[in-house]
Design an enzyme around this catalytic site. Sequence first.
Site, PDB file in Angstrom:
ATOM      1  N   THR A 191      32.779   0.540 -32.228  1.00 17.70           N
ATOM      2  CA  THR A 191      33.110  -0.358 -33.296  1.00 17.70           C
ATOM      3  C   THR A 191      33.858  -1.513 -32.600  1.00 17.70           C
ATOM      4  OG1 THR A 191      33.282   1.417 -34.925  1.00 17.70           O
ATOM      5  CG2 THR A 191      34.317  -0.684 -35.428  1.00 17.70           C
ATOM      6  N   LYS A 223      42.894   1.964 -37.557  1.00 22.96           N
ATOM      7  CA  LYS A 223      42.380   1.164 -36.446  1.00 22.96           C
ATOM      8  C   LYS A 223      41.652  -0.206 -36.765  1.00 22.96           C
ATOM      9  CE  LYS A 223      38.748   2.623 -33.322  1.00 22.96           C
ATOM     10  NZ  LYS A 223      37.760   1.841 -33.643  1.00 22.96           N
ATOM     11  N   PHE A 233      41.467  16.212 -39.666  1.00 18.23           N
ATOM     12  CA  PHE A 233      41.789  15.158 -40.637  1.00 18.23           C
ATOM     13  C   PHE A 233      41.080  15.036 -41.792  1.00 18.23           C
ATOM     14  CE2 PHE A 233      38.353  11.790 -40.413  1.00 18.23           C
ATOM     15  CZ  PHE A 233      37.552  12.466 -39.267  1.00 18.23           C
ATOM     16  N   GLY A 272      42.954  10.133 -42.697  1.00 17.76           N
ATOM     17  CA  GLY A 272      43.158  10.124 -41.219  1.00 17.76           C
ATOM     18  C   GLY A 272      41.744   9.722 -40.532  1.00 17.76           C
ATOM     19  N   CYS A 305      39.362   6.057 -36.781  1.00 10.20           N
ATOM     20  CA  CYS A 305      38.729   4.676 -37.291  1.00 10.20           C
ATOM     21  C   CYS A 305      39.566   3.884 -38.399  1.00 10.20           C
ATOM     22  CB  CYS A 305      37.291   4.839 -37.068  1.00 10.20           C
ATOM     23  SG  CYS A 305      36.719   5.348 -35.576  1.00 10.20           S
ATOM     24  N   GLY A 362      29.087   8.978 -29.102  1.00  3.02           N
ATOM     25  CA  GLY A 362      28.097   9.060 -27.944  1.00  3.02           C
ATOM     26  C   GLY A 362      27.135  10.310 -27.888  1.00  3.02           C
TER      27      GLY A 362
HETATM   28  P1  NAD Z   1      36.048   9.141 -27.994  1.00  2.00           P
HETATM   29  O1  NAD Z   1      37.336   8.684 -27.518  1.00  2.00           O
HETATM   30  O2  NAD Z   1      35.566  10.474 -28.534  1.00  2.00           O
HETATM   31  O3  NAD Z   1      34.954   8.905 -26.667  1.00  2.00           O
HETATM   32  C1  NAD Z   1      34.946   7.833 -26.056  1.00  2.00           C
HETATM   33  C2  NAD Z   1      34.548   8.361 -24.415  1.00  2.00           C
HETATM   34  O4  NAD Z   1      34.303   7.196 -23.501  1.00  2.00           O
HETATM   35  C3  NAD Z   1      35.754   9.000 -23.960  1.00  2.00           C
HETATM   36  O5  NAD Z   1      35.112  10.140 -23.574  1.00  2.00           O
HETATM   37  C4  NAD Z   1      35.911   8.347 -22.488  1.00  2.00           C
HETATM   38  O6  NAD Z   1      36.260   9.065 -21.292  1.00  2.00           O
HETATM   39  C5  NAD Z   1      34.545   7.405 -22.367  1.00  2.00           C
HETATM   40  N1  NAD Z   1      34.863   6.159 -21.474  1.00  2.00           N
HETATM   41  C6  NAD Z   1      35.698   5.193 -21.587  1.00  2.00           C
HETATM   42  N2  NAD Z   1      35.602   4.277 -20.734  1.00  2.00           N
HETATM   43  C7  NAD Z   1      34.655   4.855 -19.953  1.00  2.00           C
HETATM   44  C8  NAD Z   1      34.020   4.109 -18.661  1.00  2.00           C
HETATM   45  N3  NAD Z   1      34.176   2.956 -18.260  1.00  2.00           N
HETATM   46  N4  NAD Z   1      32.942   4.651 -18.380  1.00  2.00           N
HETATM   47  C9  NAD Z   1      32.369   6.009 -18.644  1.00  2.00           C
HETATM   48  N5  NAD Z   1      33.123   6.696 -19.890  1.00  2.00           N
HETATM   49  C10 NAD Z   1      33.917   5.926 -20.384  1.00  2.00           C
HETATM   50  O7  NAD Z   1      35.688   7.959 -29.032  1.00  2.00           O
HETATM   51  P2  NAD Z   1      34.288   8.088 -30.199  1.00  2.00           P
HETATM   52  O8  NAD Z   1      35.329   8.707 -31.350  1.00  2.00           O
HETATM   53  O9  NAD Z   1      33.337   8.590 -29.894  1.00  2.00           O
HETATM   54  O10 NAD Z   1      34.465   6.393 -30.622  1.00  2.00           O
HETATM   55  C11 NAD Z   1      33.869   5.507 -29.723  1.00  2.00           C
HETATM   56  C12 NAD Z   1      33.485   4.346 -30.601  1.00  2.00           C
HETATM   57  O11 NAD Z   1      32.710   4.361 -31.989  1.00  2.00           O
HETATM   58  C13 NAD Z   1      35.117   3.644 -30.939  1.00  2.00           C
HETATM   59  O12 NAD Z   1      34.724   2.375 -31.027  1.00  2.00           O
HETATM   60  C14 NAD Z   1      35.003   4.063 -32.515  1.00  2.00           C
HETATM   61  O13 NAD Z   1      35.733   3.176 -33.472  1.00  2.00           O
HETATM   62  C15 NAD Z   1      33.430   4.126 -32.892  1.00  2.00           C
HETATM   63  N6  NAD Z   1      33.072   4.763 -33.999  1.00  2.00           N
HETATM   64  C16 NAD Z   1      33.691   6.270 -34.137  1.00  2.00           C
HETATM   65  C17 NAD Z   1      33.027   7.111 -35.100  1.00  2.00           C
HETATM   66  C18 NAD Z   1      33.836   8.538 -35.197  1.00  2.00           C
HETATM   67  O14 NAD Z   1      33.558   9.128 -36.130  1.00  2.00           O
HETATM   68  N7  NAD Z   1      34.566   8.994 -34.123  1.00  2.00           N
HETATM   69  C19 NAD Z   1      32.056   6.675 -35.949  1.00  2.00           C
HETATM   70  C20 NAD Z   1      31.610   5.263 -35.954  1.00  2.00           C
HETATM   71  C21 NAD Z   1      32.141   4.833 -35.154  1.00  2.00           C
HETATM   72  C1  UGA Z   2      34.582   7.268 -41.626  1.00  2.00           C
HETATM   73  C2  UGA Z   2      33.351   6.656 -42.322  1.00  2.00           C
HETATM   74  O1  UGA Z   2      33.009   7.238 -43.475  1.00  2.00           O
HETATM   75  C3  UGA Z   2      32.177   6.584 -41.364  1.00  2.00           C
HETATM   76  O2  UGA Z   2      30.999   5.575 -42.004  1.00  2.00           O
HETATM   77  C4  UGA Z   2      32.350   5.576 -40.136  1.00  2.00           C
HETATM   78  O3  UGA Z   2      31.279   5.476 -39.458  1.00  2.00           O
HETATM   79  C5  UGA Z   2      33.561   6.438 -39.246  1.00  2.00           C
HETATM   80  O4  UGA Z   2      34.790   6.380 -40.338  1.00  2.00           O
HETATM   81  C6  UGA Z   2      34.011   5.526 -38.275  1.00  2.00           C
HETATM   82  O5  UGA Z   2      33.849   4.451 -38.260  1.00  2.00           O
HETATM   83  O6  UGA Z   2      34.737   6.182 -37.509  1.00  2.00           O
HETATM   84  P1  UGA Z   2      35.327   9.515 -40.856  1.00  2.00           P
HETATM   85  O7  UGA Z   2      36.592   9.005 -40.218  1.00  2.00           O
HETATM   86  O8  UGA Z   2      34.433  10.570 -39.765  1.00  2.00           O
HETATM   87  O9  UGA Z   2      34.096   8.571 -41.131  1.00  2.00           O
HETATM   88  O10 UGA Z   2      35.478  10.355 -42.238  1.00  2.00           O
HETATM   89  P2  UGA Z   2      35.429   9.902 -43.623  1.00  2.00           P
HETATM   90  O11 UGA Z   2      34.558  11.108 -44.351  1.00  2.00           O
HETATM   91  O12 UGA Z   2      35.307   8.449 -43.911  1.00  2.00           O
HETATM   92  O13 UGA Z   2      37.190  10.343 -44.269  1.00  2.00           O
HETATM   93  C7  UGA Z   2      38.162   9.595 -43.613  1.00  2.00           C
HETATM   94  C8  UGA Z   2      39.256  10.149 -44.318  1.00  2.00           C
HETATM   95  O14 UGA Z   2      39.519   9.777 -45.694  1.00  2.00           O
HETATM   96  C9  UGA Z   2      39.493  11.553 -44.335  1.00  2.00           C
HETATM   97  O15 UGA Z   2      40.820  11.658 -44.001  1.00  2.00           O
HETATM   98  C10 UGA Z   2      39.257  12.005 -45.512  1.00  2.00           C
HETATM   99  O16 UGA Z   2      40.013  13.362 -45.853  1.00  2.00           O
HETATM  100  C11 UGA Z   2      39.703  10.915 -46.326  1.00  2.00           C
HETATM  101  N1  UGA Z   2      38.992  10.901 -47.826  1.00  2.00           N
HETATM  102  C12 UGA Z   2      37.938  10.698 -47.829  1.00  2.00           C
HETATM  103  C13 UGA Z   2      39.754  11.119 -48.745  1.00  2.00           C
HETATM  104  O17 UGA Z   2      41.076  11.156 -48.778  1.00  2.00           O
HETATM  105  N2  UGA Z   2      39.287  11.091 -49.976  1.00  2.00           N
HETATM  106  C14 UGA Z   2      37.928  10.964 -50.133  1.00  2.00           C
HETATM  107  O18 UGA Z   2      37.102  10.725 -51.544  1.00  2.00           O
HETATM  108  C15 UGA Z   2      36.812  10.509 -48.974  1.00  2.00           C
END
Ligand code: NAD
Ligand code: UGA
Length: 478
Positions: free
Chosen positions: A135, A284, A343, A278, A281, A17
């Site tokens: 997601t 999970k 991670f 790590g 995502c 976000g």
């Molecule tokens: P996060 O835990 O960092 O943030 C989620 C936020 O939502 C928290 O701060 C929480 O307090 C808030 N929240 C929850 N319920 C709420 C409500 N009802 N009203 C207001 N706030 C509320 O999570 P994130 O890493 O930003 O991931 C969010 C989603 O995006 C997940 O589904 C994840 O799978 C997906 N995603 C994450 C990444 C990533 O790199 N972290 C990349 C792509 C997609």
């Molecule tokens: C990953 C995806 O790359 C994003 O496209 C996606 O949006 C995101 O998950 C999500 O849905 O949360 P992220 O978890 O931020 O992104 O990081 P990555 O760069 O994908 O790395 C994931 C893990 O794999 C890390 O622990 C990294 O060190 C490891 N990795 C990655 C390796 O060990 N080897 C590689 O060649 C690449």
Amino acid sequence: MSKIIKNICCIGAGYVGGPTMSVIADKCPNILVNVVDVDKKRIELWNSLDLDKLPIYEPGLKEIIKKRRGKNLHFSSKVKEKISEADMVFISVNTPTKKKGFGAGQASDLKWVEECARQVGKYCIGHTIVVEKSTLPVKTAEVIKKILQAVQPDNNNQNKKSFDVLSNPEFLSEGSAIKDLEFPDRVLIGGDNSQAIIALNNIYKNWVPQEKILHTNIWSSELAKLTANAFLAQRVSSINAIGALCESTGADVREVSRAIGSDNRIGSKFLDSGPGFGGSCFKKDILNLVYLSNYFGLPEVANFWEGVVKLNQWHQHRISNLIVKKLFGTITGKKIYVLGFSFKANTNDTRESAAINICKDLLEEGAILSIHDPKVEPNQICKDLGCSETQEIKKIRTLENNLLEGKWCFSKNIYDGFIESDAVLVLTEWEDYANINWLKAAEEMRKPSWVFDARSITDYKKIREANLNLWRIGDGTT
Ligand code: NAD
Ligand code: UGA
């Protein structure tokens, strides 16, 4: 005519976000962007005057916040108010794996998403486009639609609410989030109402070329996100599996990666062996795919994907075991210096970091750990390891080691942690670790000393020159 969006509310100020909305605000100065979160502390940090205190570290993020915050980008906890003002609401909340009940350990816990849908249904005014940014398992849009339909008053035409639901999964990677958002490989929009799709499309069109904005049906969009992560994680498990084989056969995994990555059909990205994937995502999302496959009566598909997660877990324990073996079968009372806890590099995020499992294994074996990371705070490590820091380790020259078995401390300065260490273990590929002066480090370490480089980032020639034993993942030549 599709609606021109003027006011966006994003529910969830997390790793997705925060950066996503900052980039939208930056690229679309005419749109008012409000990011809301129930976590008041997090919102306070997003509003910190000191931009080094933002809750998320991402290169390029603070510059955008500096430019847009207080203008068309606002962070607050006013969930109700900001939903009611918005014509488009992004749901960007956490969707972790369920801990209990049906599907525990695999299915996503959608309680936060459901709660958002209820809030939107309750507080929105007029027509609202609801965008799934989190997601989500396939078919979640159906759940959101049902909740929205249930809460709207059906006999009061004056306050009639209407909704469209779109899927717009996020593909950013942590550590390169801003670059990924500014120059995405593609933007995916799934939905069944073309006007709503165009409204969202037009926001992205401000900076993303139209040919990179893909439109699909809503289920393809939801499934494509899970599939993308599953494919990426699968590559990491594949190369780590081959790495183990390299160590037994005299091959070198870096050479194997280069050889197979030169094949255009395979491609060279995501072929770096490491301590196991790590991040919040990959695991999970694959487990969610496993759950869905079983749910739809496809156990073979489920088993195929579950193998990717199992290999990753096995691989992490393999590293811990190997360290014990190399250090003469015991690490009790030995000091191991862990370099890197996040991670991956360029993020302060430790969720599902390989460092957590590996450090827990080493502590369980009685090792004394000194841990360094340029961005992770000691209190986060404390939460992840489930035990607090033992400051006495810092005076290790004067203390009996057996008092400190199974304890850890944080090393703020990179070179302090080498003192009296039996081994160094590199777990995150931070740039700082590529430039270590190994002659200086070796002087401080207890002999015979080891370097275990799980990221192949260190200068192996200099390590050998410093008379340190070296183990690298997938290096069968040593
Ligand atoms: P996060 O835990 O960092 O943030 C989620 C936020 O939502 C928290 O701060 C929480 O307090 C808030 N929240 C929850 N319920 C709420 C409500 N009802 N009203 C207001 N706030 C509320 O999570 P994130 O890493 O930003 O991931 C969010 C989603 O995006 C997940 O589904 C994840 O799978 C997906 N995603 C994450 C990444 C990533 O790199 N972290 C990349 C792509 C997609
Ligand atoms: C990953 C995806 O790359 C994003 O496209 C996606 O949006 C995101 O998950 C999500 O849905 O949360 P992220 O978890 O931020 O992104 O990081 P990555 O760069 O994908 O790395 C994931 C893990 O794999 C890390 O622990 C990294 O060190 C490891 N990795 C990655 C390796 O060990 N080897 C590689 O060649 C690449």
